[in-house]
Design an enzyme around this catalytic site. Structure first.
Site, PDB file in Angstrom:
ATOM      1  CD  GLU A  72      -2.760   1.459   2.320  1.00 25.88           C
ATOM      2  OE1 GLU A  72      -2.786   0.626   3.240  1.00 25.88           O
ATOM      3  OE2 GLU A  72      -3.575   2.392   2.217  1.00 25.88           O
ATOM      4  CG  ASP A  87      -3.436  -2.376   4.148  1.00 24.59           C
ATOM      5  OD1 ASP A  87      -2.643  -1.593   4.707  1.00 24.59           O
ATOM      6  OD2 ASP A  87      -4.625  -2.099   3.939  1.00 24.59           O
ATOM      7  CB  ILE A  89      -1.702  -0.195   9.516  1.00 25.86           C
ATOM      8  CG1 ILE A  89      -0.460  -0.568  10.318  1.00 25.86           C
ATOM      9  CG2 ILE A  89      -2.873   0.147  10.467  1.00 25.86           C
ATOM     10  CD1 ILE A  89       0.018   0.473  11.282  1.00 25.86           C
ATOM     11  CG  ASP A  90      -7.479  -2.625   5.974  1.00 25.79           C
ATOM     12  OD1 ASP A  90      -7.435  -1.803   5.046  1.00 25.79           O
ATOM     13  OD2 ASP A  90      -8.533  -3.135   6.377  1.00 25.79           O
ATOM     14  CB  THR A  92      -4.654   3.825   8.257  1.00 27.17           C
ATOM     15  OG1 THR A  92      -4.175   2.733   7.486  1.00 27.17           O
ATOM     16  CG2 THR A  92      -3.479   4.636   8.728  1.00 27.17           C
ATOM     17  CG  ASP A 212      -7.537  -1.776   1.500  1.00 30.84           C
ATOM     18  OD1 ASP A 212      -6.709  -1.551   2.385  1.00 30.84           O
ATOM     19  OD2 ASP A 212      -7.868  -0.920   0.646  1.00 30.84           O
TER      20      ASP A 212
HETATM   21  C1  IPD Z   1      -9.177   1.462   4.062  1.00 27.55           C
HETATM   22  C2  IPD Z   1     -10.000   0.591   4.961  1.00 27.55           C
HETATM   23  C3  IPD Z   1     -11.461   0.985   4.893  1.00 27.55           C
HETATM   24  C4  IPD Z   1     -11.981   0.852   3.489  1.00 27.55           C
HETATM   25  C5  IPD Z   1     -11.167   1.712   2.559  1.00 27.55           C
HETATM   26  C6  IPD Z   1      -9.677   1.367   2.661  1.00 27.55           C
HETATM   27  P1  IPD Z   1      -6.661   1.705   4.940  1.00 27.55           P
HETATM   28  O1  IPD Z   1      -7.831   1.029   4.043  1.00 27.55           O
HETATM   29  O2  IPD Z   1      -9.905  -0.774   4.586  1.00 27.55           O
HETATM   30  O3  IPD Z   1     -12.238   0.150   5.710  1.00 27.55           O
HETATM   31  O4  IPD Z   1     -13.326   1.237   3.472  1.00 27.55           O
HETATM   32  O5  IPD Z   1     -11.597   1.477   1.233  1.00 27.55           O
HETATM   33  O6  IPD Z   1      -8.952   2.257   1.848  1.00 27.55           O
HETATM   34  O7  IPD Z   1      -6.446   3.073   4.375  1.00 27.55           O
HETATM   35  O8  IPD Z   1      -7.119   1.756   6.343  1.00 27.55           O
HETATM   36  O9  IPD Z   1      -5.466   0.821   4.702  1.00 27.55           O
END
Ligand code: IPD
Length: 271
Positions: A72, A87, A89-90, A92, A212
Protein backbone atom coordinates in the site's frame (compact mmCIF):
# COMPACT_ATOMS: atom_id res chain seq x y z
CA UNK A 1 3.37 -20.49 -11.56
CA UNK A 2 4.16 -22.54 -8.43
CA UNK A 3 3.67 -26.23 -9.11
CA UNK A 4 5.80 -27.50 -6.24
CA UNK A 5 3.76 -27.78 -3.00
CA UNK A 6 6.96 -27.32 -0.99
CA UNK A 7 7.48 -23.85 -2.41
CA UNK A 8 3.99 -22.91 -1.25
CA UNK A 9 4.51 -24.60 2.14
CA UNK A 10 7.61 -22.45 2.68
CA UNK A 11 5.72 -19.28 1.76
CA UNK A 12 2.77 -20.21 3.98
CA UNK A 13 5.06 -20.65 6.98
CA UNK A 14 6.86 -17.38 6.27
CA UNK A 15 3.54 -15.57 5.73
CA UNK A 16 2.10 -16.63 9.07
CA UNK A 17 5.30 -15.76 10.93
CA UNK A 18 5.75 -12.32 9.32
CA UNK A 19 2.07 -11.40 9.69
CA UNK A 20 2.25 -12.21 13.40
CA UNK A 21 5.49 -10.23 13.81
CA UNK A 22 4.04 -7.27 11.88
CA UNK A 23 0.94 -7.33 14.08
CA UNK A 24 3.16 -7.11 17.16
CA UNK A 25 5.12 -4.21 15.67
CA UNK A 26 1.86 -2.38 14.84
CA UNK A 27 0.73 -3.00 18.42
CA UNK A 28 3.92 -1.38 19.77
CA UNK A 29 3.30 1.71 17.62
CA UNK A 30 -0.35 1.81 18.75
CA UNK A 31 0.79 2.16 22.37
CA UNK A 32 2.88 5.31 21.82
CA UNK A 33 2.42 8.78 20.34
CA UNK A 34 3.26 8.73 16.62
CA UNK A 35 3.19 11.08 13.65
CA UNK A 36 -0.12 11.06 11.73
CA UNK A 37 -0.78 12.73 8.34
CA UNK A 38 -3.58 12.86 5.79
CA UNK A 39 -2.65 11.63 2.29
CA UNK A 40 -6.15 12.37 0.94
CA UNK A 41 -9.65 13.12 2.16
CA UNK A 42 -10.17 11.00 5.31
CA UNK A 43 -7.20 8.91 4.12
CA UNK A 44 -4.60 8.63 6.86
CA UNK A 45 -0.98 7.59 6.97
CA UNK A 46 1.04 7.16 10.14
CA UNK A 47 4.73 6.56 10.67
CA UNK A 48 3.79 2.98 11.61
CA UNK A 49 2.48 2.16 8.08
CA UNK A 50 5.84 2.66 6.36
CA UNK A 51 7.91 0.99 9.07
CA UNK A 52 5.67 -2.09 9.29
CA UNK A 53 5.60 -2.45 5.48
CA UNK A 54 9.40 -2.15 5.22
CA UNK A 55 9.85 -4.80 7.92
CA UNK A 56 7.48 -7.22 6.13
CA UNK A 57 9.19 -6.76 2.76
CA UNK A 58 12.71 -7.11 4.16
CA UNK A 59 11.81 -10.39 5.92
CA UNK A 60 10.10 -11.85 2.84
CA UNK A 61 12.82 -10.64 0.44
CA UNK A 62 15.49 -12.29 2.56
CA UNK A 63 13.68 -15.66 2.22
CA UNK A 64 12.35 -15.30 -1.35
CA UNK A 65 14.66 -12.88 -3.21
CA UNK A 66 13.06 -13.51 -6.63
CA UNK A 67 9.50 -12.69 -5.52
CA UNK A 68 7.71 -9.42 -6.31
CA UNK A 69 5.87 -7.11 -3.92
CA UNK A 70 2.93 -4.71 -4.07
CA UNK A 71 2.55 -2.64 -0.90
CA UNK A 72 0.00 0.00 0.00
CA UNK A 73 2.73 2.48 0.91
CA UNK A 74 5.69 1.52 -1.32
CA UNK A 75 3.86 0.41 -4.46
CA UNK A 76 5.25 -2.23 -6.82
CA UNK A 77 8.72 -3.72 -6.32
CA UNK A 78 10.11 -6.37 -8.70
CA UNK A 79 8.53 -8.52 -11.42
CA UNK A 80 7.64 -12.15 -10.86
CA UNK A 81 4.69 -14.52 -11.04
CA UNK A 82 5.15 -14.91 -7.29
CA UNK A 83 3.63 -11.75 -5.83
CA UNK A 84 3.07 -10.60 -2.23
CA UNK A 85 0.32 -7.99 -1.73
CA UNK A 86 0.69 -6.10 1.53
CA UNK A 87 -1.37 -3.73 3.66
CA UNK A 88 0.81 -2.95 6.69
CA UNK A 89 -2.08 -1.37 8.60
CA UNK A 90 -5.64 -1.70 7.37
CA UNK A 91 -8.05 0.47 9.30
CA UNK A 92 -5.47 3.26 9.45
CA UNK A 93 -8.09 5.88 10.40
CA UNK A 94 -9.05 3.72 13.41
CA UNK A 95 -5.37 3.21 14.29
CA UNK A 96 -4.72 6.97 14.07
CA UNK A 97 -7.64 7.66 16.46
CA UNK A 98 -6.61 5.02 19.02
CA UNK A 99 -9.44 2.67 18.01
CA UNK A 100 -8.16 -0.92 18.21
CA UNK A 101 -10.03 -2.19 15.13
CA UNK A 102 -7.11 -2.48 12.69
CA UNK A 103 -5.01 -5.26 11.24
CA UNK A 104 -2.07 -6.28 9.06
CA UNK A 105 -3.16 -8.03 5.85
CA UNK A 106 -0.89 -9.96 3.46
CA UNK A 107 -1.79 -12.11 0.46
CA UNK A 108 0.35 -14.20 -1.88
CA UNK A 109 -0.47 -14.79 -5.55
CA UNK A 110 1.00 -17.61 -7.62
CA UNK A 111 0.48 -16.40 -11.19
CA UNK A 112 -3.16 -15.42 -11.46
CA UNK A 113 -4.13 -17.62 -8.52
CA UNK A 114 -4.81 -16.18 -5.07
CA UNK A 115 -2.99 -18.84 -3.06
CA UNK A 116 -2.40 -17.60 0.50
CA UNK A 117 -3.70 -14.95 2.86
CA UNK A 118 -3.10 -13.94 6.48
CA UNK A 119 -4.50 -11.18 8.68
CA UNK A 120 -3.31 -10.25 12.18
CA UNK A 121 -5.59 -8.25 14.48
CA UNK A 122 -3.07 -7.72 17.28
CA UNK A 123 -5.35 -5.90 19.74
CA UNK A 124 -7.74 -8.87 19.68
CA UNK A 125 -5.08 -11.61 19.77
CA UNK A 126 -6.41 -12.94 16.45
CA UNK A 127 -4.52 -14.42 13.52
CA UNK A 128 -6.55 -15.40 10.46
CA UNK A 129 -5.09 -17.47 7.63
CA UNK A 130 -6.20 -19.29 4.48
CA UNK A 131 -4.61 -21.41 1.79
CA UNK A 132 -6.26 -22.22 -1.52
CA UNK A 133 -8.02 -25.59 -1.24
CA UNK A 134 -6.97 -26.09 2.38
CA UNK A 135 -9.49 -24.01 4.35
CA UNK A 136 -9.43 -20.88 6.48
CA UNK A 137 -8.60 -20.62 10.17
CA UNK A 138 -8.98 -18.13 13.00
CA UNK A 139 -6.11 -18.97 15.36
CA UNK A 140 -6.54 -22.78 15.37
CA UNK A 141 -10.29 -22.92 14.64
CA UNK A 142 -11.57 -23.67 11.13
CA UNK A 143 -13.82 -20.84 9.90
CA UNK A 144 -17.23 -21.23 8.22
CA UNK A 145 -19.48 -18.48 6.90
CA UNK A 146 -22.95 -18.23 8.49
CA UNK A 147 -25.98 -18.33 6.24
CA UNK A 148 -29.09 -16.59 7.44
CA UNK A 149 -32.34 -15.07 6.25
CA UNK A 150 -31.62 -11.70 4.58
CA UNK A 151 -33.92 -10.07 7.17
CA UNK A 152 -31.54 -11.17 9.93
CA UNK A 153 -28.35 -10.42 8.03
CA UNK A 154 -25.61 -7.98 9.08
CA UNK A 155 -23.76 -6.59 6.07
CA UNK A 156 -20.73 -4.34 6.40
CA UNK A 157 -20.71 -1.50 3.86
CA UNK A 158 -17.24 -0.03 3.47
CA UNK A 159 -16.79 3.62 2.60
CA UNK A 160 -13.96 5.60 1.07
CA UNK A 161 -13.80 9.00 -0.62
CA UNK A 162 -12.90 7.24 -3.89
CA UNK A 163 -16.61 7.06 -4.79
CA UNK A 164 -19.28 9.80 -4.56
CA UNK A 165 -21.11 10.11 -1.25
CA UNK A 166 -24.45 9.63 -3.01
CA UNK A 167 -23.30 6.25 -4.34
CA UNK A 168 -22.64 5.17 -0.73
CA UNK A 169 -25.91 6.51 0.69
CA UNK A 170 -27.82 4.87 -2.15
CA UNK A 171 -26.01 1.57 -1.42
CA UNK A 172 -27.08 1.82 2.23
CA UNK A 173 -30.70 2.45 1.20
CA UNK A 174 -30.76 -0.50 -1.20
CA UNK A 175 -29.22 -2.90 1.32
CA UNK A 176 -31.57 -1.73 4.10
CA UNK A 177 -34.53 -2.26 1.73
CA UNK A 178 -33.71 -6.00 1.65
CA UNK A 179 -34.36 -6.18 5.41
CA UNK A 180 -30.66 -6.55 6.30
CA UNK A 181 -28.89 -4.10 8.60
CA UNK A 182 -25.45 -2.60 8.02
CA UNK A 183 -22.36 -1.47 9.84
CA UNK A 184 -19.12 0.26 8.95
CA UNK A 185 -16.18 -0.59 11.19
CA UNK A 186 -13.36 0.95 9.09
CA UNK A 187 -11.18 -2.02 8.09
CA UNK A 188 -12.03 -3.77 4.83
CA UNK A 189 -9.63 -6.64 5.53
CA UNK A 190 -11.15 -7.34 8.96
CA UNK A 191 -14.64 -6.84 7.51
CA UNK A 192 -13.96 -9.71 5.09
CA UNK A 193 -12.34 -11.85 7.80
CA UNK A 194 -15.49 -11.37 9.90
CA UNK A 195 -17.63 -12.73 7.04
CA UNK A 196 -15.33 -15.78 6.85
CA UNK A 197 -15.58 -16.23 10.62
CA UNK A 198 -19.39 -16.19 10.44
CA UNK A 199 -19.66 -13.05 12.59
CA UNK A 200 -21.25 -10.97 9.85
CA UNK A 201 -22.97 -12.21 6.70
CA UNK A 202 -21.57 -9.98 3.98
CA UNK A 203 -19.13 -7.20 3.07
CA UNK A 204 -19.58 -4.76 0.21
CA UNK A 205 -17.65 -1.69 -0.94
CA UNK A 206 -17.97 0.16 -4.24
CA UNK A 207 -14.21 0.63 -4.61
CA UNK A 208 -11.43 -0.89 -2.55
CA UNK A 209 -7.79 -1.72 -3.23
CA UNK A 210 -6.29 -5.17 -3.64
CA UNK A 211 -4.07 -4.87 -0.54
CA UNK A 212 -7.19 -4.29 1.58
CA UNK A 213 -9.08 -7.28 0.18
CA UNK A 214 -7.10 -10.21 -1.24
CA UNK A 215 -6.29 -12.04 1.99
CA UNK A 216 -9.87 -11.66 3.25
CA UNK A 217 -11.40 -12.73 -0.07
CA UNK A 218 -9.48 -16.01 0.01
CA UNK A 219 -10.68 -16.53 3.60
CA UNK A 220 -14.32 -16.02 2.63
CA UNK A 221 -14.03 -18.49 -0.28
CA UNK A 222 -12.22 -21.08 1.81
CA UNK A 223 -14.83 -20.69 4.57
CA UNK A 224 -17.61 -21.60 2.09
CA UNK A 225 -18.65 -18.09 1.06
CA UNK A 226 -19.16 -16.42 -2.32
CA UNK A 227 -17.17 -13.47 -3.68
CA UNK A 228 -17.38 -11.42 -6.88
CA UNK A 229 -14.53 -11.55 -9.39
CA UNK A 230 -12.53 -8.81 -7.67
CA UNK A 231 -9.38 -9.43 -9.73
CA UNK A 232 -11.27 -9.04 -13.03
CA UNK A 233 -10.95 -5.64 -14.80
CA UNK A 234 -7.45 -5.02 -13.41
CA UNK A 235 -8.54 -5.22 -9.74
CA UNK A 236 -5.00 -6.00 -8.62
CA UNK A 237 -3.54 -2.67 -9.66
CA UNK A 238 -6.60 -0.39 -9.90
CA UNK A 239 -8.88 -1.80 -7.20
CA UNK A 240 -12.49 -2.76 -7.81
CA UNK A 241 -15.89 -3.12 -6.21
CA UNK A 242 -16.12 -6.00 -3.76
CA UNK A 243 -18.96 -8.17 -2.53
CA UNK A 244 -18.40 -11.21 -0.32
CA UNK A 245 -21.14 -13.06 1.53
CA UNK A 246 -22.65 -16.30 2.73
CA UNK A 247 -23.87 -18.22 -0.37
CA UNK A 248 -27.56 -18.03 0.53
CA UNK A 249 -27.40 -14.21 0.46
CA UNK A 250 -25.68 -13.93 -2.92
CA UNK A 251 -28.74 -13.31 -5.09
CA UNK A 252 -30.30 -10.74 -2.76
CA UNK A 253 -27.03 -8.85 -2.23
CA UNK A 254 -25.93 -8.91 -5.88
CA UNK A 255 -29.35 -7.47 -6.78
CA UNK A 256 -29.22 -4.83 -4.03
CA UNK A 257 -25.61 -3.73 -4.47
CA UNK A 258 -25.13 -4.22 -8.22
CA UNK A 259 -21.72 -5.79 -7.48
CA UNK A 260 -21.21 -9.12 -9.22
CA UNK A 261 -23.41 -8.14 -12.16
CA UNK A 262 -22.03 -6.93 -15.50
CA UNK A 263 -19.82 -3.86 -14.98
CA UNK A 264 -21.91 -1.51 -17.13
CA UNK A 265 -24.94 -2.27 -14.97
CA UNK A 266 -22.90 -1.43 -11.86
CA UNK A 267 -21.78 1.88 -13.34
CA UNK A 268 -25.41 2.76 -14.07
CA UNK A 269 -26.57 1.90 -10.56
CA UNK A 270 -23.92 3.82 -8.65
CA UNK A 271 -23.82 6.97 -10.77
C1 IPD B 1 -9.18 1.46 4.06
C2 IPD B 1 -10.00 0.59 4.96
C3 IPD B 1 -11.46 0.99 4.89
C4 IPD B 1 -11.98 0.85 3.49
C5 IPD B 1 -11.17 1.71 2.56
C6 IPD B 1 -9.68 1.37 2.66
P1 IPD B 1 -6.66 1.71 4.94
O1 IPD B 1 -7.83 1.03 4.04
O2 IPD B 1 -9.91 -0.77 4.59
O3 IPD B 1 -12.24 0.15 5.71
O4 IPD B 1 -13.33 1.24 3.47
O5 IPD B 1 -11.60 1.48 1.23
O6 IPD B 1 -8.95 2.26 1.85
O7 IPD B 1 -6.45 3.07 4.37
O8 IPD B 1 -7.12 1.76 6.34
O9 IPD B 1 -5.47 0.82 4.70
Amino acid sequence: MITDGKELDAREQALVAVTREAGELAREFFAKPIEIKLKGKQDYITEADGQVERMIISRLKARFPGDAFLGEEGGADGKSDRLWVIDPIDGTANFAHAIPHFCVSIAFMAGSELALGAIAAPMYGELYRARLGRGAFLNDRAMRVTDTDIKQAVVELGWSSRRPVRAYTSLIERVLATGATFLRAGSGALGLAYVAAGRTHGYCELHINSWDTLAGLLMVREAGGWTNDFLGSDGLTRGNAVLACAPGLKDALVAATGVGQANEKLERRIS
